[in-house]
Design an enzyme around this catalytic site. Structure first.
Site, short mmCIF file in Angstrom:
data_model
loop_
_atom_site.label_atom_id
_atom_site.label_comp_id
_atom_site.label_asym_id
_atom_site.label_seq_id
_atom_site.Cartn_x
_atom_site.Cartn_y
_atom_site.Cartn_z
CG HIS A 20 -1.68 -1.14 1.52
ND1 HIS A 20 -1.80 -1.67 2.78
CD2 HIS A 20 -2.42 -1.93 0.71
CE1 HIS A 20 -2.59 -2.74 2.74
NE2 HIS A 20 -2.97 -2.92 1.49
CE LYS A 43 2.29 4.36 5.15
NZ LYS A 43 1.74 3.14 4.55
CE1 TYR A 45 0.47 3.46 8.80
CE2 TYR A 45 0.07 1.42 9.97
CZ TYR A 45 -0.33 2.37 9.05
OH TYR A 45 -1.52 2.21 8.38
CG ASP A 75 -3.98 -5.98 0.69
OD1 ASP A 75 -4.14 -4.87 0.14
OD2 ASP A 75 -3.63 -6.11 1.87
#
Length: 186
Positions: free
Chosen positions: A62, A72, A132, A170
């Site tokens: 992603h 991130k 995250y 996904d």
């Protein structure tokens, strides 16, 4: 915190200094001033996220593109994961290559992922909790998925294929070339 560069521009492995005694341990997970001084990167995180998954789950790949691209800082606070990124930055010598690292509650290692990378992970332990920080807010219209099993990457997720658990989304992410085209439009 110890910062180790990778072969990918601005992709940095972060290992904290752990203070342990009979009570347990303490460590600083992020210090904006220290990070900037030691990496040359200035950023400000605006959102924290957390997920819990079971063994065999693969999340990803992603990313967000355009004005909503995100950097991130990722880590695993319970269990163990294989964290994987793919460089989607056209013009970089590492464009289209992937990098993988094991992050776990035991090794306390973090990975700083700059903007322009697709990201995913597989769960290696019975359960894993993944957290995250992001430097930009989530925007559904800027989201780009990339097929986790695209043969162009040859990613070994460290989970037998028969045990892969993926969301419908996904399972249907586009191939690398199609994802690159979408990024160009954002």
């Amino acid at each position: 915190m110890e910062y180790s560069k990778t072969d990918f521009k601005d992709l940095i492995v972060c290992k904290p200094r752990l203070f342990q005694d009979e009570r347990g341990y303490f460590y600083e997970t992020f210090n904006e001033a220290h990070f900037a001084k030691n990496t040359g990167l200035n950023l400000h995180f605006v959102q924290d996220n957390q997920s819990k998954s079971t063994r065999g789950v693969i999340r990803g790949l992603h990313m967000q593109g355009g004005a909503f691209a995100q950097a991130k800082l990722v880590r695993c606070i319970q269990g163990s994961i294989l964290d994987v990124v793919v460089d989607m930055r056209e013009g970089e010598p590492t464009f289209g290559r992937h990098y993988a690292i094991t992050l776990s509650a035991d090794n306390h290692t973090q990975l700083f992922i700059p903007r322009g990378f697709a990201h995913g992970f597989s769960v290696l332990s019975p359960e894993a909790v993944f957290v995250y920080k992001c430097d930009n807010f989530y925007d559904r219209n800027s989201e780009v998925g990339v097929a986790y099993n695209d043969p162009a990457f040859e990613i070994d997720w460290h989970i037998p294929e028969a045990e892969h658990i993926l969301s419908d989304k996904d399972q249907n992410n586009p191939a690398f070339a199609e994802a690159v085209q979408k990024l160009r439009q954002l």
